[in-house]
Enzyme design. Structure first.
Site, mmCIF file in Angstrom:
data_model
loop_
_atom_site.group_PDB
_atom_site.id
_atom_site.type_symbol
_atom_site.label_atom_id
_atom_site.label_comp_id
_atom_site.label_asym_id
_atom_site.label_seq_id
_atom_site.Cartn_x
_atom_site.Cartn_y
_atom_site.Cartn_z
ATOM 1 N N LYS A 125 17.534 18.999 40.189
ATOM 2 C CA LYS A 125 17.737 17.374 39.363
ATOM 3 C C LYS A 125 17.012 16.569 40.599
ATOM 4 O O LYS A 125 17.128 16.785 41.722
ATOM 5 C CB LYS A 125 18.914 17.195 39.178
ATOM 6 N N ARG A 150 24.644 26.612 28.951
ATOM 7 C CA ARG A 150 24.608 27.589 28.159
ATOM 8 C C ARG A 150 25.033 28.875 28.452
ATOM 9 O O ARG A 150 25.622 30.019 27.681
ATOM 10 C CB ARG A 150 23.346 27.290 27.131
HETATM 11 N N1 BES Z 1 24.886 18.736 32.927
HETATM 12 C C1 BES Z 1 23.670 18.419 32.350
HETATM 13 C C2 BES Z 1 23.601 17.700 31.021
HETATM 14 C C3 BES Z 1 24.052 16.049 31.379
HETATM 15 C C4 BES Z 1 22.999 15.191 31.548
HETATM 16 C C5 BES Z 1 25.326 15.889 31.189
HETATM 17 C C6 BES Z 1 23.439 14.000 31.474
HETATM 18 C C7 BES Z 1 25.550 14.611 31.504
HETATM 19 C C8 BES Z 1 24.749 13.448 31.629
HETATM 20 C C9 BES Z 1 22.885 19.896 31.907
HETATM 21 O O1 BES Z 1 23.329 21.221 32.875
HETATM 22 C C10 BES Z 1 21.463 19.944 32.125
HETATM 23 O O2 BES Z 1 21.128 19.803 33.263
HETATM 24 N N2 BES Z 1 20.831 19.781 31.017
HETATM 25 C C11 BES Z 1 19.225 19.716 30.842
HETATM 26 C C12 BES Z 1 18.808 20.901 29.926
HETATM 27 C C13 BES Z 1 17.189 20.919 29.988
HETATM 28 C C14 BES Z 1 17.046 21.681 31.281
HETATM 29 C C15 BES Z 1 17.089 21.801 28.839
HETATM 30 C C16 BES Z 1 18.958 18.395 30.559
HETATM 31 O O3 BES Z 1 19.661 17.665 30.114
HETATM 32 O O4 BES Z 1 17.914 17.814 31.101
HETATM 33 MN MN MN Z 2 22.052 21.316 34.249
#
Ligand code: BES
Ligand code: MN
Ligand code: ZN
Length: 499
Positions: free
Chosen positions: A278, A352
């Protein structure tokens, strides 16, 4: 420790350091809300010019403090705005605001609208939730106000059994919400999967200790057990962390249960994104990525403490999504619990993967209904903002969860699982299922379509709490900064609706 009392006493005669009353907007002016009639009488004709002079408008969230003076026994009167239509949601928020406005009072009387069990519950929950602070890592807490020793909720129906039940259950639910907030707020280095599992076991002991405690059992599967079971999702995501993953399974089996509810909660104790790392700003709040797990665990023990006649089986996968020599890679294929293979394309779509194993375990328990709660996608935050959760799945379960949310005072909204997403999830060239296909649009729905593959024939709903799980701003209503404990109250009310 604060002790809570439900009383039918009149606020103008109650001896308390502070009394909290509501202000409603009526016609062009303002008036004191139901519950404060004799406070209004005590002020008599002085009240109207006093409120006008203080600029009291009665808007929801407004708070005004004035000395009780010679009019009331209470030294401090706290006026909280309730707007035009003071239902339970507004009253819960106002009680939360009042909780932060009353400082250094040893005793408090809450004279807010409380002439129904739902309002008694709202006043009690709002007060407890709104006054929450997380200061265990602060040395200088001397400047912070001490919580009051006693809080009286004043209600004209205080002697009715339904009101007493609502009052007691509100305390149990609020305590569970605070427990979830604590777990979310603890720094991620202090709550890695083994420590999180230990914390759950500690809650288990506290809940079940002594004779007459509820019948709950707990099993913590460590990394060896997970390997034996074939939980490739949890092991794949948790592999790079020096703190190994866990799967916690909790079972509450009351004798009088007619329905069996399975709960699954995402427990990523920190989400760096893994090798698909990230950006720094996206990692800032990722200690909250176990908020679904926290909500499911706290709700399960609250349901047990309330003695609801519903069998509950909770499945809580815990992993830390890190980078390193043992990290899973984009391109890897994982074998999930039950044997199906998944092509990993983005290590940041880790939720997931751990949920797939846990859902597989849940389905094997043959529940009547299955609900999972997860901080799953940023897409859901884009779609619904940071105060509303998205609910996807079977129509009946979704409708029932939305209804439970309305009772609990939490905002949830139905989202679809479009058929083309189901096709895309099944379109991997490498494996049985595709984890992620780099199409940005509707990513929260794709994630739900992926989870659906692991729910078998069990009626199911998925609750994406990525937005409302964490409050990055200041306090508002009964919400405080940091973890919110979102979904605990909705899950408890959902279980109640099954009872
Ligand atoms: N934990 C995150 C989602 C999230 C984002 C929670 C902001 C709380 C606040 C999740 O694991 C994630 O990184 N999701 C990705 C999914 C994508 C890679 C398909 C996202 O949201 O970008
Ligand atoms: Mn994630
Ligand atoms: Zn995540």
């Amino acid at each position: 420790m604060t002790s809570y009392l439900l009383r039918s006493a009149s606020p103008a005669k109650t001896r308390a350091d502070a009394v909290v009353v509501g202000v409603v907007q009526s016609g062009k002016g303002v008036a004191l809300a139901p519950g404060a009639d004799d406070v209004a009488d005590a002020f008599g004709r002085q009240l109207r010019p006093l409120l006008a002079g203080l600029g009291v408008k009665g808007g929801v969230g407004e708070v005004t403090r004035l000395p009780g003076g010679r009019t009331l026994p209470a030294g401090l009167v706290v006026l909280v705005g309730l707007g035009r239509d003071p239902g339970p949601d507004v009253v819960r928020r106002a009680a939360g605001v009042a909780s932060r406005a009353v400082t250094n009072a040893a005793s408090v009387a809450l004279a807010l609208p409380a002439d129904s069990p739902a309002l008694v519950r709202a006043v009690t929950e709002g007060w407890i939730l709104g006054g929450y602070t997380f200061d265990r890592f602060k040395h200088d807490t001397a400047s912070e106000a001490d919580p009051p020793g006693s809080v009286s909720v004043l209600s004209p129906i205080a002697r009715q059994a339904e009101a007493v039940t609502a009052f007691e259950e509100a305390q149990t639910v609020a305590e569970a919400v605070l427990g979830a907030r604590d777990w979310v707020n603890i720094p991620p280095g202090d709550l890695r999967p083994p420590a999180f599992a230990d914390a759950v076991e500690e809650l288990h002991r506290a809940t079940t200790k002594g004779r007459g405690g509820p019948k709950v059992t707990i099993t913590v599967h460590d990394e060896d057990a997970l390997a034996e079971m074939g939980c490739g999702g949890i092991l794949g995501v948790g592999g790079a962390s020096a703190a190994p993953p866990r799967l916690v399974e909790i079972a509450y089996r009351p004798k009088d249960a007619t329905t069996h509810l399975a709960l699954v909660g995402k427990g990523i104790t920190f989400d760096s994104g893994g090798l698909t790392i990230k950006p720094a700003s996206g990692m800032q709040t990722m200690k909250s990525d176990m908020a679904g797990a926290a909500a499911v665990v706290q709700a399960t023990y609250a349901i047990a403490r309330l003695g609801l006649p519903v069998r509950v089986s909770a499945f809580v996968p815990m992993a830390e999504n890190m980078l390193g020599e043992r990290a899973m890679r984009p391109g890897d294929v994982l074998t999930m619990y039950g044997g199906r293979t998944v092509e990993v394309t983005n290590t940041d779509a880790e939720g997931r993967l751990i949920l797939a194993d846990a859902l597989g375990r849940a389905v094997e328990a043959k529940p009547d209904v299955l609900v999972d709660v997860a901080t799953l996608t940023g897409h859901m935050v884009v779609a619904l903002g940071d105060r509303v959760a998205g609910v996807m799945g079977g129509d009946d379960v979704v409708a029932a969860v939305l209804e439970a949310g309305r009772t609990a005072g939490e905002q949830l909204w139905a989202m679809p699982i479009p058929e083309d997403m189901v096709e895309r999830v099944r379109a991997s060239k490498m494996a049985d299922l595709l984890q992620h296909d780099w199409v940005r649009w509707g990513g929260g729905l794709f994630a739900a379509a992926f989870l659906q593959e692991f729910t078998g024939d069990v009626p199911w709903a998925h609750v994406d709490i990525a937005g409302p799980a964490f409050n990055s701003g200041g306090a508002y209503g009964h919400q405080t900064p940091g973890g919110t404990g979102f979904a605990v109250a909705t899950l408890v009310d959902y279980a109640r609706s099954l009872a």
